[in-house]
Scaffold this motif. Structure first.
Motif: not given
Lengths: 1014, 216
Positions: B34-36, B40-46, B118-119, B121, B123, B155
């Motif tokens: 769940y953490g990786a 978790t890692t991308d949602v909310g990237y602002m 870039k929001v 993004d 790979p 994101q």
């Protein structure tokens, strides 16, 4: 394969460019190849955050601040986007490339303002849509970090001079010469038929008539032009219509070699006459040559004869043909039949008898052609033969050479005169435009020493090469993709050349430099080209620029009247029967040395020997046995008083008592790939130019070879000999199943011979295939009768799919990365072999052995029949490659792009195709049928809801193939070309008995030797 | 040889050690799962952008259509960020003195690009094509969320491979008529899945799930 030795005297190999550039760095990296990753896991910043995140109480603690993300990526849109430009989408521009005075039209793909891929221009008569290895690899040269970036002024030792400084200096320096009408000034230029360059040259010479202008190229046409002058009284060039010929005789020439003008069109035309499916007839090709060439491989009958003895054979032919045809007073007396033992051997007699009969039966439908190696008298005689056989005006035409370029005594003579003048102190200012005369001028002239006597000299070149290191000015030259220009094809068709990118290093083209020499004004290339074609209204000019050809500029075809020839001097050029002849030829890959730093070309296997990364001297196996020279042994080769040490190779098909060595290798100032003393990079191969002399051509009648007793490791992509006797026998037994071929007669009586060549059990399957093919069914058909072995497909694939260059040592271990390889198989005995080529891409098996064994599912079968490869899922077990019976899977043993981390190498990134992943280490890769092209067309078609047209998707290999041997398409449609080809009776699948069900099928080769009975 | 003898007090720890040994791997696995995960890692990237461009103002309040700026989205793989001249279409006369727009005016004057971050993004080995989705009826909001309510873009969806495959395997949940693609508030007139199925049939939408669809 020669045994691996720890012979310390061999040239030092290097694994990768990374190793070359920083020995100590590479060693360090090598030591910590795996441990470095683990170290970073402990100390690196992102991982500390990751650790914190993992230990964080809340699982939702991800997001903005502590997110474990990759590096942030920026997007830089243009401030002002030109109309029609769509970021990331390719655009196509027509341009053309000139090689030693002959231009070929191209269509280049540019993405985001940089050219990345070269294709042929279907509208251009030389190209017809195809591109050779030189054109495909030219884009890599554009982005070569070893290209010269600055003007260098040697006298003051200053770099950092700019064009302004040079222009000022030039205006001052040229003043005195202008007042003296150019006396004391000389220009040494690459031969060029560019209309603009010709116009500027005339302008320069009219304002300064006493300038000594010399054209020089090592692969010059001196013999051909002298032969034409002898035969017609004026320089003429021969235009051969091979597709209308029933019989072709090639005397020591390979018209399909990319070094020859019109090679692409010749290949297409020659193979067009070798498709018996519709008409059940084929042309018949005879080849007489000293070294095995692609023409020799294509030929139905081949005679290996020393280059110096071919004149005698031509005289014999003339005598025999004239005797049967009867006297032709208008053509002068025929040659007398020579009394030579070598022409009386059984082999030679049979060959000549067969040839004479066929030529007589094909009068008016035959072509006799010869090449630059043969002396002028043979050229004249060949013209006579064509007239005698009535070919002229039907399959052979003549075109008048354009003014000025071919007049005079020939390039070697002119160059000799120039060097004499330089030595005498008669040249005070020498402008060298392109070329590399210090490297490639005949060695006995010692151009380098003569250059020291010239007080002011400049060299306009792409690299700071051997010549630039001796001139007082080195000026960076704009690559043809960066410059305006125009070219003329062999038949006179004019093509414009437009730049696809601003000169990366501010270089200038030859025409721009000429403009400054003329009047000191730095006019741009575009203006100069527009002025040359000033009589064309703008819309016509723009159309010519768009199309890549100017309509109606081909020269008129002529039938000049032939002068009677005297008796051939057979002693000239012929070695005596016990000496060794040495044939020097421009290399099929690096040409005259100008491509010696082009990784794609240097690593491309030689078409016949399959040797990479060096030149080798080819010796006939019998001759080698007599001289005691082992395969892969180092030898001292001596000619013209000079000696070189080079590796020898037993070359099947090489004429006895004749050896061949390629020019263009062994450079000392090419760059990190070809060799650069300044950078501490050892030269790749051996410099054969030291053996040249101005008196003799490239065929040296007396040379000697002595084994040194040492052996070296050759980086070949295909072994010349099997491991042992048993292995050789087993291989030879199998070859008939892999490359299936038959004579015309055999095929006519057993049309499905290819399908029945291998007896095997019925191919059943225990389970239903998991994929049903309801939509597209991609497939490919490769016609072995059309493949000439030119390797253009290999370079095109490398360019399209970002395939890396691996270095000599890795190639020696069989780790070359070419996704598509062209195998060459010999058949027959080592002294009289035939050869066949077989391109092998991934066969996209429906029942793929590789898919079944991947432990992580990195390779899977798509619903259209492609064997997909997901690089990010691959963990590098290499089980798939192990299981592949065709061995088409290539593994990245190293990260071959590590050198990109250096700032000076960043420019190399520009060549990559953005539509294809660049692979790192530990990942398997293979041919994908250019899936990026397939998907692009599919998406475009679906977006506007239209079906995909036949021929809309072309793979890179298919697009560049000059003969159209490779055809890709949709098997789901009965009307597609690939379906029709796979339905032919001579279509077969490689190793089909293994039940792999490949989507690639081969068309068995049909040869047309003379039937025994007649 | 003396037998391996642990100190006596470790006897009490046996049970605890056993529990930890059993539970710790599960705990680590769950944390990584769940953490990786991209959720978790991308949602909310602002990320912070060089220019405080507000979609909420331009796309939301002012109602500018997505395609006015992202002009290539129906033709190309990339939904290109607008060149500065598009901004200047209005801003040569609107808020010409605003400090927020300083970089934009500089870019227009000098020709230098604005360095947007870039929001969304993906790979580098993933090749996503906007035009294939936009022309078939996948709305902007389905992947990018309510951009018209974001003063700064962040994101919303994980954009992970499993998330993409969910839709590829059952696109009817996310389809709309192609004309409504940029409509942020569009709702299906009936049950979204039923309506989507009809659209799917009408436009012959069969999203491929082969690897080469995205991995080249």
């Amino acid at each position: 394969m020669p045994p691996m030795t720890d012979d310390r005297t061999r040239p030092s190999f290097w694994r990768s460019l990374a190793e070359l550039e920083g020995e100590s760095e590479f060693r360090e990296r090598e030591k910590s190849e795996f441990s470095r990753e683990f170290e970073e896991a402990g100390d690196g910043q992102p991982d500390r955050r990751r650790f914190l995140q993992v230990m964080g109480a809340s699982l939702a603690l991800g997001g903005a601040t502590t997110a474990c993300r990759w590096e942030k990526e920026e997007v830089l849109p243009l401030s002002s986007r030109p109309e029609g430009i769509v970021p990331g989408e390719p655009r196509f521009y027509s341009t053309s490339m000139e090689l030693d005075g002959i231009g070929t039209g191209l269509r280049v793909t540019a993405v985001d303002g940089r050219p990345i891929k070269v294709e042929g221009n279907p509208l251009h008569p030389e190209s017809l849509g195809a591109a050779s290895i030189y054109q495909q690899a030219s884009v890599l040269e554009l982005y070569d970090p070893d290209r010269s970036t600055d003007i260098v002024r040697r006298q003051t030792g200053a770099s950092g001079a700019n064009w302004g400084d040079f222009d000022n200096w030039l205006r001052g320096a040229i003043g005195p010469f202008r007042s003296r009408r150019g006396h004391g000034m000389a220009v040494l230029a690459e031969p060029s038929s560019s209309p603009t360059a010709t116009r500027l040259r005339r302008q320069l010479l009219s304002s300064m008539p006493e300038i000594r202008w010399v054209d020089w190229a090592p692969n010059n046409r001196d013999h051909e032009i002298a032969g034409a002058v002898r035969a017609f009284g004026a320089p003429m060039r021969q235009l051969c219509l091979y597709d209308e010929a029933a019989v072709v005789l090639a005397l020591d020439v390979d018209p399909m070699n990319p070094a020859r003008p019109g090679a692409l069109a010749a290949a297409r035309a020659l193979t067009r006459g070798r498709q018996p499916d519709q008409t059940q007839t084929m042309n018949r090709i005879y080849s007489v040559e000293s070294c095995f060439s692609m023409m020799g491989a294509l030929a139905d009958h081949r005679l290996a004869l020393r280059s110096g003895d071919i004149a005698a054979l031509a005289a014999l032919l003339d005598a025999r043909l004239s005797a049967r045809i009867g006297a032709r007073a208008d053509l002068g007396p025929p040659q007398v039949e020579p009394e030579l033992d070598l022409l009386r051997t059984e082999r030679c007699s049979r060959f000549v008898d067969s040839l004479v009969t066929d030529l007589l039966n094909a009068r008016g439908r035959a072509v006799v052609v010869t090449g630059p190696r043969q002396p002028p008298q043979v050229h004249s005689l060949v013209h006579r033969l064509n007239y005698l056989l009535g070919n002229v005006g039907r399959t052979v035409w003549y075109l008048a050479e354009p003014d000025g370029s071919a007049a005079g005594p020939g390039q070697v003579s002119a160059l000799t005169g120039l060097v004499d003048a330089m030595r005498r102190g008669g040249v005070e200012f020498l402008c060298i435009l392109g070329g590399n005369p210090v490297l490639d001028a005949p060695a006995d002239l010692d151009f380098g020493a003569a250059l020291q006597k010239v007080p002011n000299s400049l060299h306009l070149a792409s690299y700071e090469d051997e010549t630039s290191q001796k001139t007082t000015w080195h000026l960076p030259r704009a690559h043809f993709l960066e410059a305006w220009g125009d070219t003329t094809a062999w038949d006179g068709t004019v093509s414009l050349a437009q730049p696809l990118i601003e000169p990366l290093y501010g270089g200038r083209s030859i025409i721009e430099l000429l403009s400054i020499l003329i009047d000191g004004q730095a006019k741009g290339g575009r203006q100069l080209v527009r002025e040359t074609h000033g009589q064309l209204p703008d819309p016509v000019f723009r159309k010519a620029l768009h199309d890549g050809v100017m309509a109606g500029t081909a020269w008129p075809r002529l039938i000049p009247s032939l002068r009677p020839l005297g008796k051939l001097n057979l002693a000239e050029g012929a070695a005596s029967s016990d000496t060794l002849e040495l044939v020097l030829a421009v290399d099929s890959n690096v040409y005259d040395g100008r491509f010696a730093n082009n990784g794609w070309l240097v690593e491309l296997p030689d078409p016949m020997t399959k040797v990479t990364w060096e030149n080798v001297v080819c010796i006939a196996p019998n001759t080698a046995a007599r001289l005691g020279i082992a395969d892969g042994g180092r030898v001292h080769l001596t000619a013209n008083g000079h000696s070189v040490t080079v590796t020898a190779v037993h070359a099947p098909g090489q004429a006895e008592r004749s050896v061949k060595l390629a020019l263009g290798w062994g450079r000392t100032a090419a760059g990190r790939i070809g060799g650069a003393t300044r950078l501490g990079v050892p030269a790749a191969g051996t410099n054969a130019y030291v053996l040249t002399s101005a008196r003799q051509g490239l065929v040296i009648p007396e040379a000697s070879l002595r084994a040194t007793g040492e052996r070296t490791l050759l980086a070949t992509t295909q072994d010349l000999h099997a491991i042992d006797q048993y292995g050789r026998e087993a291989t030879n037994a199998r070859l008939g199943m892999i490359v299936r071929e038959a004579t015309l007669g055999q095929w006519l009586s057993h049309p499905d011979f290819a399908k029945t060549a291998v007896h095997h059990a019925p191919l059943l399957q225990m389970w239903q295939p998991p994929v049903s093919y309801e939509g597209h069914r991609w497939g490919m058909s490769i016609d072995l009768g059309k493949c000439i072995g030119c390797n253009a497909c290999m370079v095109a694939c490398q360019a399209e799919n970002n395939v890396p260059v691996v270095g000599k040592e890795q190639v020696a271990r069989g780790r070359e990365m070419h996704w598509l390889r062209v195998d060459r198989y010999y058949k027959g005995t080592p002294d009289q072999p035939e050869a066949a080529f077989q391109p092998v891409p991934c066969q996209q098996c429906e029942n793929a052995p590789c898919e079944q064994v991947c432990p992580v599912g990195a390779t899977s079968h798509s619903h259209e029949g492609l064997n997909d490869m997901a690089y990010n899922r691959c963990i590098g077990t290499r089980y798939c490659s192990n299981n592949c019976p065709y061995k088409v899977r290539r593994f990245n043993y190293f990260n071959f792009h590590l050198d990109l981390e250096k700032p000076e190498n960043q420019v190399k990134k520009m060549v990559y195709n953005p539509d294809v992943t660049v692979r790192s280490r530990g990942v398997m890769e293979k041919c994908t049928f250019c899936v990026q092209r397939i998907e692009r067309v599919k998406i475009q078609a679906k977006n506007v809801r239209r079906p995909i047209a036949e021929g809309e998707i072309v793979t890179a290999c298919q697009q560049t193939c000059p003969t159209g041997a490779i055809v890709f398409g949709d098997l789901s449609s009965q009307q597609s070309q690939v379906s029709k080809l796979q339905a032919l009776d001579r279509s077969y699948a490689l190793l089909e008995e293994l039940n792999t069900r490949p989507r690639v099928q081969y068309l068995a080769r049909i040869r047309n030797p003379k039937p025994e009975s007649t | 040889m003396t037998p391996l003898v642990f100190p006596r007090w470790t006897n009490k720890l046996r049970v605890l050690a056993g529990v930890l040994l059993g539970v710790a791997p599960l705990y680590v696995i769950v944390l990584v799962w769940y953490g990786a995960s991209p959720k978790t890692t991308d949602v909310g990237y602002m990320p912070k952008q060089p220019v405080p461009y507000s979609h909420a103002l331009h796309a939301g309040e002012l109602g500018i259509d997505c395609r006015y700026c992202h002009t290539t989205v129906e033709r190309a793989a990339f939904a290109a960020l607008p060149p500065t001249e598009i901004c200047m279409n209005c801003h040569k006369s609107v808020r010409t003195e605003s400090r927020n727009l300083l970089l934009v005016r500089e870019s227009a004057a000098t020709g230098e690009a604005i360095r947007w971050v870039k929001v969304h993004d993906l790979p580098d080995y993933v090749y996503f094509n906007h035009s294939a989705h936009v022309t078939r009826g996948v709305g902007c909001v389905s992947c990018h969320g309510r951009i018209d309510q974001m003063p700064e873009v962040y994101q919303v969806k994980p954009l992970s491979m499993s998330w993409c495959l969910e839709c590829h395997r059952a696109p009817e949940r996310n389809l709309r008529p192609p004309s409504e693609v940029t409509n942020m508030t569009w709702k299906a007139p009936e049950d979204a899945v039923v309506y989507g199925r009809r659209l799917r049939q009408r436009y012959a939408i069969n999203p491929p799930t082969d690897c080469s669809t995205c991995h080249r």
